[in-house]
Design an enzyme around this catalytic site. Sequence first.
Site, mmCIF file in Angstrom:
data_model
loop_
_atom_site.group_PDB
_atom_site.id
_atom_site.type_symbol
_atom_site.label_atom_id
_atom_site.label_comp_id
_atom_site.label_asym_id
_atom_site.label_seq_id
_atom_site.Cartn_x
_atom_site.Cartn_y
_atom_site.Cartn_z
ATOM 1 C CG ASP A 26 28.602 -48.609 -23.689
ATOM 2 O OD1 ASP A 26 28.069 -49.618 -23.202
ATOM 3 O OD2 ASP A 26 27.956 -47.609 -24.052
ATOM 4 C CE1 TYR B 169 18.174 -50.933 -21.792
ATOM 5 C CE2 TYR B 169 18.607 -49.538 -19.891
ATOM 6 C CZ TYR B 169 18.622 -49.733 -21.253
ATOM 7 O OH TYR B 169 19.080 -48.731 -22.073
ATOM 8 C CE LYS B 170 20.902 -52.058 -24.190
ATOM 9 N NZ LYS B 170 21.905 -51.065 -24.591
ATOM 10 N NE ARG C 262 19.224 -54.740 -32.190
ATOM 11 C CZ ARG C 262 19.502 -54.043 -31.091
ATOM 12 N NH1 ARG C 262 20.741 -53.654 -30.829
ATOM 13 N NH2 ARG C 262 18.537 -53.736 -30.246
ATOM 14 C CG PHE D 88 23.718 -47.033 -28.406
ATOM 15 C CD1 PHE D 88 22.759 -47.911 -28.897
ATOM 16 C CD2 PHE D 88 23.331 -46.052 -27.509
ATOM 17 C CE1 PHE D 88 21.430 -47.805 -28.484
ATOM 18 C CE2 PHE D 88 22.015 -45.943 -27.098
ATOM 19 C CZ PHE D 88 21.059 -46.830 -27.585
HETATM 20 C C1 LIG Z 1 21.587 -49.711 -24.572
HETATM 21 C C2 LIG Z 1 22.790 -48.848 -24.721
HETATM 22 C C3 LIG Z 1 22.889 -47.645 -24.007
HETATM 23 C C4 LIG Z 1 21.741 -47.164 -23.170
HETATM 24 O O1 LIG Z 1 22.037 -45.985 -22.482
HETATM 25 P P1 LIG Z 1 21.074 -45.499 -21.312
HETATM 26 O O2 LIG Z 1 21.604 -44.176 -20.970
HETATM 27 O O3 LIG Z 1 21.217 -46.473 -20.187
HETATM 28 O O4 LIG Z 1 19.678 -45.443 -21.852
HETATM 29 C C5 LIG Z 1 24.071 -46.928 -24.131
HETATM 30 N N1 LIG Z 1 25.107 -47.362 -24.897
HETATM 31 C C6 LIG Z 1 25.016 -48.519 -25.594
HETATM 32 C C7 LIG Z 1 26.178 -48.982 -26.412
HETATM 33 C C8 LIG Z 1 23.856 -49.287 -25.530
HETATM 34 O O5 LIG Z 1 23.763 -50.413 -26.240
#
Ligand SMILES: *Cc1c(COP(=O)(O)O)cnc(C)c1O
Length: 410
Positions: A195, A220-221, A369, A123
């Site tokens: 992460d 939020y996931k 997805r 990500f």
């Molecule tokens: C959703 C996600 C994020 C989101 O980061 P925010 O700073 O909370 O917006 C970060 N890393 C990964 C791997 C994600 O899937």
Amino acid sequence: VTAEAAALDAQDALAPLRKLFKLNPATSYLDGNSLGALPLGVIDAVQRTVSGEWGDDLIASWNTHNWIDLPVTVGEKIAPLIGAQAGQVLCVDSISINLFKLLSTGLALRPERRVILTLSGDFPTDAYMAQGLAQLLGPDRCELRRVSADRLHTALDTDVAVLMLTQVNYRSGECYDMAALTRAAHEAGAVVLWDLAHSAGVVPLALDALGVDMAVGCGYKYFNGGPGAPAFVYLNRRHHDVVQQPLSGWLGHSQAFEFSPDYLPAPGVRAFQAGTPPIISMVALNAALDVFAHTSVAAIRDKSLALTEHFRELLQERGLLERLECLTPEEPERRGSQISLRHDQAWGMSQALIEAGVIVDFRAPDILRFGFAPLYNSFADAVRAADTLADIVREERYADARYSKRPAVT
Ligand SMILES: *Cc1c(COP(=O)(O)O)cnc(C)c1O
């Protein structure tokens, strides 16, 4: 619905939890890996906080309704879901901000090393935050290195301070071996930062048992805390009070309300707080986490694997795996809670699916997805998604001119 899916739903011990969520019965929501559905308990909790606490009791609520303790309270509720003993998890900020704090901490724990090693294709924010830190600290103190998975072990050399990895890749849904990679990082003398954005709440985790150094995860996931819900940090107890994280804000001070001129960090993970927490969001996440009291992450994982396995079989039976490339590994231990398919018309397919009531998402340039959230998704959802995709592909509905424009958020 097929007879097989109906039987699987009838046997599913988690099926009754679906009614704890507000879901449109006319749709199949397969995007809980991006924004979890709304637990009904959140509506009351937020209403009480906004009207009764903020509205009626105003500033006294920081004490009388324990607002000030929420980052710790919610952190402690998350801890058992990720295999952490008390005192090591704080609910705070976003993943991005927390990565900055933890990467800085990791570099400070290994002052003789300067490399942050990560996988390419993770990500983007994770690498972006490391790039920002590298720019701030300069090349003598910090460098980001990105390698492919097959090169990871050779790249773990004596320059690596922090190995930063996402457990489940957001695009492919591949789940990495946390035990083996944590061991490899430690054998190379590095600290490891995981992460957990796509694994917390859906994959059983044992951060303490594996000796993980640091972790971040998302509210939020799969935790269903609502849009922009705060994230969390985990810092293993052995690293507490060793080095100072750089965002030294007043609420991470050991005596915030002394208003003293100089910063003195609070003990342990509480030092990772910087400013005032978003109380309404935190109350929402706190209430959302109550759903987990009805089950276990192990039971959630069993159902997650059954759902993704069933969905893959349905795709196979409908000939779709010859038309679209499945990026998600087949082996259960290497699979997160999603199935990702690649096709150069993936954007049009995602839009046609959504129009037909199957809510999925698209990741540029060509990935479709299907996220499965076992707390509220059913085997019937999997059948509907596979049938709808089969219709769209057969009728070539993805090519419709309506889908030529992409909105800001995909
Ligand atoms: C959703 C996600 C994020 C989101 O980061 P925010 O700073 O909370 O917006 C970060 N890393 C990964 C791997 C994600 O899937």
